[in-house]
Write a protein that holds these residues in place. Structure first.
Motif, short mmCIF file in Angstrom:
data_model
loop_
_atom_site.label_atom_id
_atom_site.label_comp_id
_atom_site.label_asym_id
_atom_site.label_seq_id
_atom_site.Cartn_x
_atom_site.Cartn_y
_atom_site.Cartn_z
N GLY A 43 0.85 -1.43 0.02
CA GLY A 43 -0.02 0.06 -0.07
C GLY A 43 0.89 1.32 -0.04
O GLY A 43 0.65 2.29 -0.73
N SER A 44 1.89 1.45 0.76
CA SER A 44 2.63 2.42 0.77
C SER A 44 3.31 2.68 -0.74
O SER A 44 3.68 3.81 -0.78
N GLN A 45 3.91 1.60 -1.15
CA GLN A 45 4.87 1.77 -2.44
C GLN A 45 3.83 2.16 -3.47
O GLN A 45 4.20 3.12 -4.20
N VAL A 46 2.57 1.70 -3.68
CA VAL A 46 1.62 2.22 -4.58
C VAL A 46 1.33 3.70 -4.53
O VAL A 46 1.13 4.52 -5.19
N LEU A 47 0.97 4.09 -3.18
CA LEU A 47 0.43 5.37 -2.82
C LEU A 47 1.69 6.19 -3.35
O LEU A 47 1.64 7.34 -3.74
N PHE A 48 2.79 5.83 -2.66
CA PHE A 48 4.17 6.86 -3.06
C PHE A 48 4.26 7.01 -4.58
O PHE A 48 4.65 7.98 -5.03
N GLY A 49 4.16 5.93 -5.27
CA GLY A 49 4.54 6.11 -6.83
C GLY A 49 3.63 6.89 -7.29
O GLY A 49 3.60 7.74 -8.14
N PHE A 50 2.16 6.95 -6.89
CA PHE A 50 0.91 7.84 -7.52
C PHE A 50 1.61 9.13 -7.06
O PHE A 50 1.36 10.20 -7.95
N LEU A 51 1.89 9.25 -5.69
CA LEU A 51 2.21 10.64 -5.30
C LEU A 51 3.34 11.37 -6.19
O LEU A 51 3.48 12.56 -6.43
N LEU A 52 4.45 10.46 -6.54
CA LEU A 52 5.64 10.78 -7.48
C LEU A 52 5.06 11.58 -8.73
O LEU A 52 5.76 12.43 -9.12
N SER A 53 3.91 10.73 -9.43
CA SER A 53 3.83 11.17 -10.56
C SER A 53 2.82 12.58 -10.58
O SER A 53 2.60 13.28 -11.68
N VAL A 54 2.27 12.88 -9.65
CA VAL A 54 1.15 13.98 -9.30
C VAL A 54 2.00 15.27 -9.94
O VAL A 54 1.35 16.20 -10.59
N VAL A 55 3.30 15.47 -9.70
CA VAL A 55 4.04 16.74 -10.08
C VAL A 55 4.07 16.96 -11.21
O VAL A 55 4.40 17.97 -11.76
N PHE A 56 3.82 15.89 -12.25
CA PHE A 56 4.09 16.02 -13.73
C PHE A 56 2.57 16.11 -14.38
O PHE A 56 2.60 16.12 -15.42
N MET A 57 1.52 16.41 -13.55
CA MET A 57 0.39 16.61 -14.11
C MET A 57 0.11 17.90 -14.49
O MET A 57 0.74 18.85 -13.62
N PRO A 58 -0.61 18.33 -15.39
CA PRO A 58 -0.70 19.80 -15.76
C PRO A 58 -1.48 20.40 -14.66
O PRO A 58 -0.95 21.78 -14.79
N ARG A 59 -2.29 20.09 -14.01
CA ARG A 59 -2.97 20.89 -13.04
C ARG A 59 -2.18 21.35 -11.74
O ARG A 59 -2.32 22.07 -11.02
N PHE A 60 -0.98 20.46 -11.59
CA PHE A 60 -0.03 20.78 -10.55
C PHE A 60 0.27 22.30 -10.59
O PHE A 60 0.44 22.94 -9.48
N ALA A 61 0.59 22.86 -11.58
CA ALA A 61 1.22 24.14 -11.63
C ALA A 61 0.19 25.12 -11.36
O ALA A 61 0.42 26.21 -10.77
N GLN A 62 -1.17 24.75 -11.24
CA GLN A 62 -2.11 25.63 -10.66
C GLN A 62 -2.28 25.82 -9.34
O GLN A 62 -3.34 26.47 -8.71
N LEU A 63 -1.73 24.82 -8.50
CA LEU A 63 -1.84 24.71 -7.01
C LEU A 63 -1.48 25.86 -6.44
O LEU A 63 -0.56 26.44 -6.84
N GLY A 64 -2.06 26.32 -5.25
CA GLY A 64 -1.29 27.56 -4.46
C GLY A 64 -0.21 27.04 -3.65
O GLY A 64 -0.24 26.04 -3.48
N ASP A 65 0.22 27.99 -2.81
CA ASP A 65 1.26 27.66 -2.14
C ASP A 65 1.10 26.56 -0.99
O ASP A 65 1.83 25.74 -0.61
N PHE A 66 0.06 26.80 -0.56
CA PHE A 66 -0.48 25.68 0.47
C PHE A 66 -0.54 24.29 0.17
O PHE A 66 0.12 23.32 0.66
N ASP A 67 -1.18 24.37 -0.78
CA ASP A 67 -1.38 22.85 -1.34
C ASP A 67 0.12 22.29 -2.08
O ASP A 67 0.32 21.26 -2.02
N ARG A 68 0.76 23.13 -2.82
CA ARG A 68 2.42 22.89 -3.01
C ARG A 68 2.91 22.22 -1.96
O ARG A 68 3.73 21.15 -1.71
N ASN A 69 2.84 23.09 -0.80
CA ASN A 69 3.73 22.65 0.58
C ASN A 69 3.24 21.26 1.25
O ASN A 69 3.59 20.43 1.73
#
Length: 178
Positions: A43-69
């Motif tokens: 479970g931790s490895q699958v979740l971590f893998g998905f988390l690593l990919s989030v930064v490469f999604m187009p919508r990530f650039a639209q996140l505010g400072d709180f959400d990025r942190n």
């Protein structure tokens, strides 16, 4: 052993539970711990893998400072959880053949406990991030908090309740991953 003989824990007729040597007990506890780790580690490895990919999604650039942190905290928690839950492999490699199985089991059981706490925190912070992005609602924190409370109930309070309720009945455990 016959019912009148004495074993390591006293008269065998008075003991409940297994009749095992310290080495056999350590082996059994190790196998039990590995089974538990398989569930949590996957479970931790699958979740971590998905988390690593989030930064490469187009919508990530639209996140505010709180959400990025919050994302950074979530990824770090996921990395720490994965590291804690994978640590028993390293321990086993370093301890192998040194006749330290009980120490191996005790140390890795503690790391798995830490890993479970980190995994719960990772899931909670990932849920908070997801709900904030998906709904934009301030209620996301309340929902994530309620889920974390549920984890505390399921993973800690209910087992402690049952342990306390059954304390004194049958054989008592001797520590983590008994």
């Amino acid at each position: 052993m016959s019912s009148g003989t004495t074993g390591p824990g006293g008269p065998s007729g008075a003991r409940s539970g297994r009749q095992e040597s310290p080495e056999e007990r350590a082996d059994r506890r190790w196998v039990d711990l590995l089974q538990e780790i398989r569930v949590a580690q996957t479970g931790s490895q699958v979740l971590f893998g998905f988390l690593l990919s989030v930064v490469f999604m187009p919508r990530f650039a639209q996140l505010g400072d709180f959400d990025r942190n919050l994302y950074v905290v979530t990824v770090v928690l996921g990395a720490l959880a994965t590291g804690s839950l994978a640590a028993p492999v390293s321990y086993h490699r370093l301890f192998a053949g040194r006749r330290l199985k009980p120490q191996l089991v005790d140390a890795t059981a503690r790391l798995v406990g830490v890993g479970m706490v980190l995994l719960a925190l990772t899931i909670g912070s990932a849920l908070l991030l997801l709900l904030r992005v998906a709904t934009g609602s301030a209620e996301a924190a309340w929902i994530a908090g309620a889920v974390m409370a549920w984890f505390a109930v399921c993973w800690l309070l209910v087992p402690l309740f049952h342990l306390r309720r059954h304390n004194g009945r049958g054989r008592q455990g001797h520590g983590p991953a008994d």
